[in-house]
Design an enzyme around this catalytic site. Structure first.
Site, PDB file in Angstrom:
ATOM      1  N   GLY A  49     -37.065  22.336 -27.814  1.00 55.42           N
ATOM      2  CA  GLY A  49     -35.690  22.828 -27.749  1.00 55.42           C
ATOM      3  C   GLY A  49     -35.750  24.186 -27.090  1.00 55.42           C
ATOM      4  CB  CYS A  81     -41.998  22.039 -26.093  1.00 54.46           C
ATOM      5  SG  CYS A  81     -41.365  22.837 -24.600  1.00 54.46           S
ATOM      6  CB  ILE A 139     -39.279  19.755 -20.688  1.00 57.50           C
ATOM      7  CG1 ILE A 139     -39.444  18.234 -20.539  1.00 57.50           C
ATOM      8  CG2 ILE A 139     -37.877  20.192 -20.258  1.00 57.50           C
ATOM      9  CD1 ILE A 139     -38.567  17.431 -21.483  1.00 57.50           C
ATOM     10  NE  ARG A 140     -35.829  24.502 -19.526  1.00 54.52           N
ATOM     11  CZ  ARG A 140     -35.262  23.297 -19.519  1.00 54.52           C
ATOM     12  NH1 ARG A 140     -35.304  22.560 -18.418  1.00 54.52           N
ATOM     13  NH2 ARG A 140     -34.648  22.832 -20.581  1.00 54.52           N
ATOM     14  CG  HIS A 175     -41.420  17.400 -25.117  1.00 53.15           C
ATOM     15  ND1 HIS A 175     -40.573  17.759 -26.142  1.00 53.15           N
ATOM     16  CD2 HIS A 175     -41.344  18.397 -24.204  1.00 53.15           C
ATOM     17  CE1 HIS A 175     -40.012  18.921 -25.857  1.00 53.15           C
ATOM     18  NE2 HIS A 175     -40.466  19.333 -24.687  1.00 53.15           N
ATOM     19  CD  GLU A 177     -41.190  14.905 -28.425  1.00 54.56           C
ATOM     20  OE1 GLU A 177     -40.443  15.756 -27.925  1.00 54.56           O
ATOM     21  OE2 GLU A 177     -42.435  15.072 -28.540  1.00 54.56           O
TER      22      GLU A 177
END
Length: 201
Positions: A49, A81, A139-140, A175, A177
């Site tokens: 997040g 993350c 992701i970033r 990630h 998941e």
């Protein structure tokens, strides 16, 4: 019956995907938003997040100190993350007011991969996960600049540390998941199962 109950910190991020992955790895998975819900789980996943937002919401929901207390007390915890950032004892480039739960003696750099590539997938060899390499979605994503003597590096990508374990705390930059490959969650479920005392079974 040795089915651990594992919470997913449901303040922000991809909560549903973690619930599915944990269930596929033979755990009872439930959302955790409040201290009383945290008290009922054997382990906790902190999802991806935005780490600054998660930090603020954890304070707002009265969760920061209970989280720190449970992690210090040895509750197994897995951060992906932004969750990795939350488990770091130190952030190299924190935003104003950003706090972490801590638990892993490591220094992380926020959004480190994002400066080069907003999001990408890569295969990662993760120590403790058998079979083919894990498909990681970045992701970033942060990376780990350095780890202390107690922390074990489980994986690297492009010369950077992307998975770490220290005692009952596990963290990945990527990630797992989001891929349908639940082996990293399986590793965490095994950690939770091993941590449970006979009286709690």
């Amino acid at each position: 019956m040795n089915t651990p109950v594992i919470g997913v910190l449901a303040l922000q991020g991809d909560v549903r995907e973690h619930l599915i992955a944990l269930a596929a790895a033979d755990a009872v998975a439930r959302e955790v938003r409040r201290p009383e819900e945290l008290a009922e789980v054997d382990g906790l996943v902190i999802p991806g997040g935005e780490s600054t937002t998660i930090s603020k919401l954890a304070h707002l929901f009265g969760m920061m100190e209970p989280l720190r207390a449970r992690v210090r007390g040895g509750m197994p915890v897995y951060g992906t993350c932004a969750g990795m950032i939350m488990l770091a004892d130190k952030i190299l480039d924190p935003r104003s007011g950003q706090e972490t739960i801590g638990g892993i003696d490591m220094i992380v750099r926020r959004n480190a991969f994002g400066r080069q590539n907003e999001s990408f997938e890569a295969t990662v060899d993760v120590k403790g996960v058998g079979g083919d390499p894990v498909e990681g979605v970045f992701i970033r994503a942060p990376w780990v600049e350095s780890v202390g003597a107690e922390a074990e590096v489980l994986a690297e990508h492009g010369g950077h540390i992307v998975a770490v374990r220290q005692g009952n705390a596990l963290a990945t930059s990527f990630h797992p998941e989001l891929t349908g490959d639940h082996r990293v969650h399986g590793l965490f479920v095994d950690m939770v199962r091993a941590n449970r005392t006979p009286e709690s079974l």
